[in-house]
Write an enzyme that holds these catalytic residues in place. Structure first.
Site, PDB file in Angstrom:
ATOM      1  CG  ASP A 195       2.304  -5.307   9.840  1.00 19.11           C
ATOM      2  OD1 ASP A 195       3.016  -4.293  10.314  1.00 19.11           O
ATOM      3  OD2 ASP A 195       1.799  -6.122  10.102  1.00 19.11           O
ATOM      4  CB  SER A 196       5.989  -6.812   9.912  1.00 14.93           C
ATOM      5  OG  SER A 196       5.562  -7.287  10.843  1.00 14.93           O
ATOM      6  CE1 TYR A 256       9.561  -5.716   8.208  1.00 14.14           C
ATOM      7  CE2 TYR A 256       8.080  -3.214   8.868  1.00 14.14           C
ATOM      8  CZ  TYR A 256       9.159  -4.377   7.801  1.00 14.14           C
ATOM      9  OH  TYR A 256       8.751  -4.208   6.498  1.00 14.14           O
ATOM     10  N   GLY A 257       9.942  -7.016  14.833  1.00 11.68           N
ATOM     11  CA  GLY A 257      10.723  -5.969  16.501  1.00 11.68           C
ATOM     12  C   GLY A 257      11.969  -5.913  16.200  1.00 11.68           C
ATOM     13  CB  CYS A 272       4.659  -1.650  10.689  1.00 13.07           C
ATOM     14  SG  CYS A 272       5.687  -2.605  11.525  1.00 13.07           S
ATOM     15  CG  ASN A 273       2.176  -0.237  16.674  1.00 20.84           C
ATOM     16  OD1 ASN A 273       1.928   0.874  17.911  1.00 20.84           O
ATOM     17  ND2 ASN A 273       1.125  -0.550  16.159  1.00 20.84           N
ATOM     18  CB  THR A 274       8.081  -2.190  14.251  1.00 23.00           C
ATOM     19  OG1 THR A 274       7.549  -3.010  15.463  1.00 23.00           O
ATOM     20  CG2 THR A 274       9.315  -2.056  15.272  1.00 23.00           C
ATOM     21  CD  GLU A 311       2.723 -12.683   9.887  1.00 22.22           C
ATOM     22  OE1 GLU A 311       3.189 -13.011   8.343  1.00 22.22           O
ATOM     23  OE2 GLU A 311       2.120 -11.118   9.908  1.00 22.22           O
ATOM     24  CB  CYS A 313       2.122  -5.017  17.831  1.00 24.43           C
ATOM     25  SG  CYS A 313       3.065  -6.387  16.110  1.00 24.43           S
ATOM     26  CB  THR A 314      -0.946  -4.014  13.359  1.00 20.75           C
ATOM     27  OG1 THR A 314       0.294  -4.130  12.642  1.00 20.75           O
ATOM     28  CG2 THR A 314      -1.090  -2.516  13.379  1.00 20.75           C
ATOM     29  CG  HIS A 315       1.454  -8.896  13.888  1.00 22.99           C
ATOM     30  ND1 HIS A 315       1.747  -7.725  12.917  1.00 22.99           N
ATOM     31  CD2 HIS A 315       1.425  -9.799  12.798  1.00 22.99           C
ATOM     32  CE1 HIS A 315       2.406  -7.905  12.104  1.00 22.99           C
ATOM     33  NE2 HIS A 315       2.179  -9.753  11.697  1.00 22.99           N
TER      34      HIS A 315
END
Length: 292
Positions: free
Chosen positions: A10-11, A42-43, A73-75, A172, A204-206
């Site tokens: 993931d980012s 990453y967006g 990571c969806n992006t 983050e 988004c996994t965040h």
């Protein structure tokens, strides 16, 4: 089946929400996790950048022994995975179709919403995936909606996609439950409320880090759809196939059940924020630099 080694990336810390779901259902797998924290978020990245980042990270994870890759990571899943799947001869599991599948099954009104990064929204990958899963015969669990759609009397679609660029930096920085997070979330979620969606994809996994704040604003009547659960179902199928193939070959090397964590940025911050989600499970985080 024996222990399998799964690579994840993931980012940043967001993919740990997927890792938590994997460990709850598949406690015997060993996970090698990479958080690209030096290049988060990453967006706002281009498709070319995302493909390049994915190549670097997947090659690294394969070198570490990964037999399958979970792109948490969806992006990346929206923009890079379709290309990356052609580069590598091992399973790559992304977030998009599992998330769309879960949302279609969850909606009672046919109005699906999405919150995601700018790049994921721009890709329209989730809109396409919702249409795709419907054509595959995956339909809502609610009988009335399912029957109405089959008769052509009701639409099921993604009616509102909202970019939330500040969510990832908040997570983050460890500020998921801060007053700032609540204020920003109210602004982002207003269009979602206006669109009267009843199933909202956390694209988004965040974003599951922010689920309590999102739930507080939207209320209990909206279903929050986390693609992680559907991703684990897909991973189970992949592991079953890997196990079947292994029986035909040599016995795999035994490994410890110790998960490994790598980041491109600050390992201390990753450990601090990550352990708020997976208490005591993240330690000895190693920093990796792509450039000598």
């Amino acid at each position: 089946m024996g222990q399998r080694m799964i690579g994840m990336f993931d980012s940043g810390v967001g993919g740990l929400t997927v890792m938590k779901e994997i460990l709850a259902q598949l406690p015997d797998v060993q996970i090698i996790y990479f958080g690209d924290t030096a290049r988060v978020p990453y967006g706002n990245r281009s498709r070319e950048e995302l493909i390049h980042f994915g190549e670097e990270i997947i090659s690294f994870l394969i070198h570490q022994g990964a037999e399958a890759i979970v792109v948490a990571c969806n992006t990346s899943s929206a923009n890079a995975v379709p290309v990356l799947k052609e580069y590598y001869n091992l399973p790559l599991i992304g977030t998009i179709e599992p998330g769309a599948r879960a949302a279609v099954q969850a909606t009672a009104t046919g109005n699906i919403g999405l919150i995601a990064t700018e790049a994921t929204v721009r890709s329209k990958a989730y809109s396409s995936a919702v249409r795709r899963v419907l054509t595959k015969g995956i339909l809502p669990k609610k009988t009335e909606l399912r029957e109405a759609w089959q008769k052509g009397g009701h639409s099921i679609e993604l009616v509102k996609a909202q970019a939330c660029p500040l969510f990832v930096p908040l997570v983050e920085a460890g500020l998921s439950h801060s007053p700032e997070a609540r204020g920003i979330a109210r602004t982002y979620l207003a269009p979602i409320q206006e669109a009267q969606v009843d199933a909202l994809i956390l694209g988004c996994t965040h974003y599951p880090f922010l689920a309590p704040v999102i739930r507080e604003i939207l209320g209990e009547e909206i279903t929050l759809v986390d693609p992680a659960q559907a991703m684990v179902e897909e991973l189970k199928e992949v592991l079953e196939q890997l196990g079947h193939n292994q029986e035909k070959g040599q016995e795999m090397n035994k490994t410890s059940n110790h998960h490994r964590f790598f980041v491109s940025g600050d390992p201390v911050l990753f450990e601090q924020v990550g352990n708020t989600l997976l208490p005591g499970q993240i330690h000895s985080v190693k920093q990796v630099s792509w450039h000598q």
